[in-house]
Design a protein around this motif. Structure first.
Motif, PDB file in Angstrom:
ATOM      1  N   LEU A  27       1.108  -1.098   0.038  1.00  0.00           N
ATOM      2  CA  LEU A  27      -0.068  -0.234   0.131  1.00  0.00           C
ATOM      3  C   LEU A  27       1.129   0.922  -0.309  1.00  0.00           C
ATOM      4  N   ASP A  28       0.424   2.216  -0.747  1.00  0.00           N
ATOM      5  CA  ASP A  28       0.823   3.359  -0.327  1.00  0.00           C
ATOM      6  C   ASP A  28       0.102   4.616  -0.531  1.00  0.00           C
ATOM      7  N   PHE A  29       0.334   5.849   0.416  1.00  0.00           N
ATOM      8  CA  PHE A  29      -0.317   7.270   0.642  1.00  0.00           C
ATOM      9  C   PHE A  29       0.032   7.961  -0.239  1.00  0.00           C
ATOM     10  N   SER A  30      -0.559   8.648  -1.168  1.00  0.00           N
ATOM     11  CA  SER A  30      -0.325   9.946  -1.857  1.00  0.00           C
ATOM     12  C   SER A  30       0.370  10.980  -0.826  1.00  0.00           C
ATOM     13  N   GLU A  31       1.201  11.339  -0.964  1.00  0.00           N
ATOM     14  CA  GLU A  31       2.033  12.661  -0.836  1.00  0.00           C
ATOM     15  C   GLU A  31       1.294  13.731   0.360  1.00  0.00           C
ATOM     16  N   ASP A  32      -0.213  13.996  -0.279  1.00  0.00           N
ATOM     17  CA  ASP A  32      -1.026  14.649   0.770  1.00  0.00           C
ATOM     18  C   ASP A  32      -1.337  14.299   1.925  1.00  0.00           C
ATOM     19  N   GLY A  33      -1.357  12.198   1.591  1.00  0.00           N
ATOM     20  CA  GLY A  33      -2.304  12.019   2.452  1.00  0.00           C
ATOM     21  C   GLY A  33      -4.070  11.770   2.224  1.00  0.00           C
ATOM     22  N   THR A  34      -3.783  12.296   0.716  1.00  0.00           N
ATOM     23  CA  THR A  34      -5.315  12.192   0.421  1.00  0.00           C
ATOM     24  C   THR A  34      -6.076  10.406   0.363  1.00  0.00           C
ATOM     25  N   THR A 281      -8.976  -9.169  13.119  1.00  0.00           N
ATOM     26  CA  THR A 281      -8.741  -9.662  12.096  1.00  0.00           C
ATOM     27  C   THR A 281      -7.991 -10.820  12.918  1.00  0.00           C
ATOM     28  N   SER A 282      -7.824 -12.291  13.078  1.00  0.00           N
ATOM     29  CA  SER A 282      -6.976 -13.848  13.215  1.00  0.00           C
ATOM     30  C   SER A 282      -5.822 -13.847  11.955  1.00  0.00           C
ATOM     31  N   THR A 283      -5.826 -12.895  10.959  1.00  0.00           N
ATOM     32  CA  THR A 283      -5.144 -13.151   9.926  1.00  0.00           C
ATOM     33  C   THR A 283      -3.813 -12.987  10.399  1.00  0.00           C
ATOM     34  N   THR A 284      -2.335 -12.680   9.052  1.00  0.00           N
ATOM     35  CA  THR A 284      -1.200 -12.144   8.969  1.00  0.00           C
ATOM     36  C   THR A 284      -1.986 -10.606   8.968  1.00  0.00           C
ATOM     37  N   ILE A 285      -1.516 -10.422   9.261  1.00  0.00           N
ATOM     38  CA  ILE A 285      -1.258  -8.643   8.932  1.00  0.00           C
ATOM     39  C   ILE A 285       0.587  -7.784   8.280  1.00  0.00           C
ATOM     40  N   TYR A 286       0.347  -7.630   7.038  1.00  0.00           N
ATOM     41  CA  TYR A 286       1.414  -8.061   6.179  1.00  0.00           C
ATOM     42  C   TYR A 286       1.951  -6.473   6.051  1.00  0.00           C
ATOM     43  N   ASN A 287       1.064  -5.572   6.189  1.00  0.00           N
ATOM     44  CA  ASN A 287       2.135  -4.143   5.661  1.00  0.00           C
ATOM     45  C   ASN A 287       1.196  -2.765   7.217  1.00  0.00           C
ATOM     46  N   VAL A 288       1.521  -2.487   7.732  1.00  0.00           N
ATOM     47  CA  VAL A 288       1.221  -0.732   8.188  1.00  0.00           C
ATOM     48  C   VAL A 288       1.656  -0.030   7.996  1.00  0.00           C
ATOM     49  N   GLN A 289       1.606   0.859   7.318  1.00  0.00           N
ATOM     50  CA  GLN A 289       1.798   2.223   6.781  1.00  0.00           C
ATOM     51  C   GLN A 289       1.516   3.436   7.898  1.00  0.00           C
ATOM     52  N   PHE A 290       1.763   4.269   8.278  1.00  0.00           N
ATOM     53  CA  PHE A 290       1.343   5.851   9.167  1.00  0.00           C
ATOM     54  C   PHE A 290       0.990   7.027   7.400  1.00  0.00           C
ATOM     55  N   ASN A 291      -0.249   7.570   7.915  1.00  0.00           N
ATOM     56  CA  ASN A 291      -0.427   8.831   7.047  1.00  0.00           C
ATOM     57  C   ASN A 291       0.362   9.520   7.002  1.00  0.00           C
ATOM     58  N   PRO A 292       1.083  10.606   5.650  1.00  0.00           N
ATOM     59  CA  PRO A 292       2.039  10.814   6.097  1.00  0.00           C
ATOM     60  C   PRO A 292       0.927  12.434   6.942  1.00  0.00           C
ATOM     61  N   LYS A 293       0.416  12.960   6.620  1.00  0.00           N
ATOM     62  CA  LYS A 293      -0.144  14.145   7.203  1.00  0.00           C
ATOM     63  C   LYS A 293      -1.749  14.139   7.887  1.00  0.00           C
ATOM     64  N   LEU A 294      -2.140  12.894   8.184  1.00  0.00           N
ATOM     65  CA  LEU A 294      -3.580  12.762   9.135  1.00  0.00           C
ATOM     66  C   LEU A 294      -3.301  11.594  10.379  1.00  0.00           C
ATOM     67  N   MET A 295      -3.980  11.680  10.804  1.00  0.00           N
ATOM     68  CA  MET A 295      -4.005  11.326  12.338  1.00  0.00           C
ATOM     69  C   MET A 295      -4.235   9.711  11.794  1.00  0.00           C
TER      70      MET A 295
END
Length: 313
Positions: A27-34, A281-295
Motif C-alpha cells: 500500500l502507499d499513501f499519496s504525498e498529501d495523505g488524501t 482479524t486472526s490472519t497475518t497483517i502484512y503491511n502497516v503505514q502511517f498517513n504522512p499528513k493525517l492522524m
C-alpha cells in the motif's frame, strides 16, 4: 493533536474494506495523505479516498499481476512491479488506466521498489541480485549495481543518497550523483541467522533506518554512524513472511503487523514497546503505514483496515 504514547494506545480499527479476494501485497499513501492505493494477489489495484473513508476506484492488471505499488509525485500515476509473465516495471496512469511507459531489465522477481522523495528518479531491486536506477521520463536504465545477494533499498528523505541492504548483513550508502564510484559508507552488521532482510526505510528526519525481516525481529540502525540501536521483537511471524515495518511521520515510533492479527508499536528512542493493538482479524497483517499528513494509519491482510484514535468524550 500530537502523536504520543497515550494517543497511540487509543488507536482502533475504524473501518474495514473487503474489496479484495486475496492477500494485499503493498500500500502507499499519496504525498498529501488524501488517497491510498493498494495492490493485491487478486490482480487488482484499489484506490481509497482517505477523507471520506470509502473505496474510490478499482483497476485490474489481470495479465501481469501487481505486486509492489508506489505513487509517483502525481497522485494520478503509479509505478508497480508484476508477479506474472515478466519482471518489467509498469508506469500507469490511474486516471484513464493507460500505461505511460515500461521499464525492462530485471530477470527475476522485483523485491524492492521506491520512488525518490524529490524527483522522478526511482530504484528497483530484484532477486537477480541487482539494483537499478530509473527515471520516469525514460525507458533506459540510468544505473545498474550488481550485488552479492538479495537487495533491499531506500532513498533518504532529501533524495540525495540511497541505502542498499545486501545479503542481510550490510548497509551501503551511495551518493546518487556518483554512485558508480561505489558506496561512501558501509555498515556491517551480524548476518541474520534465521531470516532475510525484506525491506528498508529512512525516518523522515533522516536519523534512522529500519530494516524489516522475514523473521520476528526488526532492526533500527543509526543512519549516520551505522550502529544497531534497537532490535524490536515480541511479535509473531510464524510463516517467516515479509512484514512491512514503518515509521510514524515524526520518526518517534515504529509499527509492524504480525501473524496473529495484531499491530505492534515501539519507541525509536527507548526501544521499548509502546502498545499492541488488536487488528480485528486472526490472519497475518502484512503491511502497516502511517498517513504522512493525517492522524490515521492503514494495515492490510486480505482486507484493508483504517485506524484512528478513539477519543474520550
Amino acid at each position: 493533536m500530537k502523536l504520543s504514547e497515550s494517543v497511540l494506545q487509543k488507536f482502533r480499527v475504524a473501518k474495514i474494506f473487503k474489496e479484495n479476494t486475496d492477500k494485499i501485497n503493498a500500500l502507499d499513501f499519496s504525498e498529501d495523505g488524501t488517497t491510498l492505493i493498494s495492490s493485491s494477489d487478486d490482480d487488482s489495484i484499489q484506490i481509497y479516498d482517505v477523507f471520506k473513508g470509502v473505496p474510490a476506484k478499482s483497476l485490474f492488471s489481470k495479465k501481469y499481476g501487481v505486486d509492489i505499488i508506489r505513487y509517483t509525485h502525481q497522485s494520478n500515476a503509479v509505478i508497480y512491479s508484476s508477479n506474472k509473465v515478466d519482471d518489467t516495471l509498469r508506469y500507469l496512469s490511474v486516471h484513464d488506466n493507460k500505461y505511460i511507459r515500461y521499464f525492462s531489465g530485471h530477470s527475476k522477481k522485483v523485491v524492492t521498489l521506491c520512488m525518490s522523495p524529490v524527483d522522478d528518479t526511482f530504484l528497483s531491486g530484484s532477486l537477480d541480485k541487482t539494483i537499478r536506477l530509473w527515471d520516469l521520463r525514460s525507458t533506459n536504465c540510468q544505473g545498474l549495481m550488481n550485488l552479492p545477494g538479495r537487495p533491499v533499498a531506500a532513498f533518504d528523505p532529501e533524495g540525495l543518497i540511497f541505502a542498499a541492504g545486501i545479503n542481510s548483513e550490510m548497509v551501503k550508502l551511495y551518493d546518487l550523483r556518483s554512485f558508480d564510484k561505489g558506496p561512501f559508507s558501509t555498515f556491517r552488521m551480524q548476518q541474520e541467522k534465521n531470516c532475510d532482510w525484506t525491506g528498508m526505510k529512512f525516518s523522515n528526519d533522516g536519523k534512522y533506518i529500519i530494516v524489516s525481516t522475514s523473521g520476528s525481529v526488526i532492526r533500527l540502525v543509526d543512519a549516520f554512524q551505522g550502529n544497531l540501536l534497537h532490535s524490536y521483537t515480541g511479535f509473531a511471524n510464524s510463516r517467516n513472511v515479509a512484514l512491512e515495518a514503518s515509521f510514524s511521520p515524526d520518526g518517534l515510533y515504529v509499527f509492524s503487523g504480525s501473524s496473529d492479527g495484531k499491530v505492534h508499536v515501539w519507541s525509536t528512542e527507548s526501544g521499548n514497546k509502546v502498545c499492541t493493538l488488536e487488528g480485528r482479524t486472526s490472519t497475518t497483517i502484512y503491511n502497516v503505514q502511517f498517513n504522512p499528513k493525517l492522524m490515521m494509519f492503514a494495515s492490510t491482510c486480505s482486507q484493508m483496515s483504517f485506524w484512528i484514535p478513539e477519543l474520550d468524550e
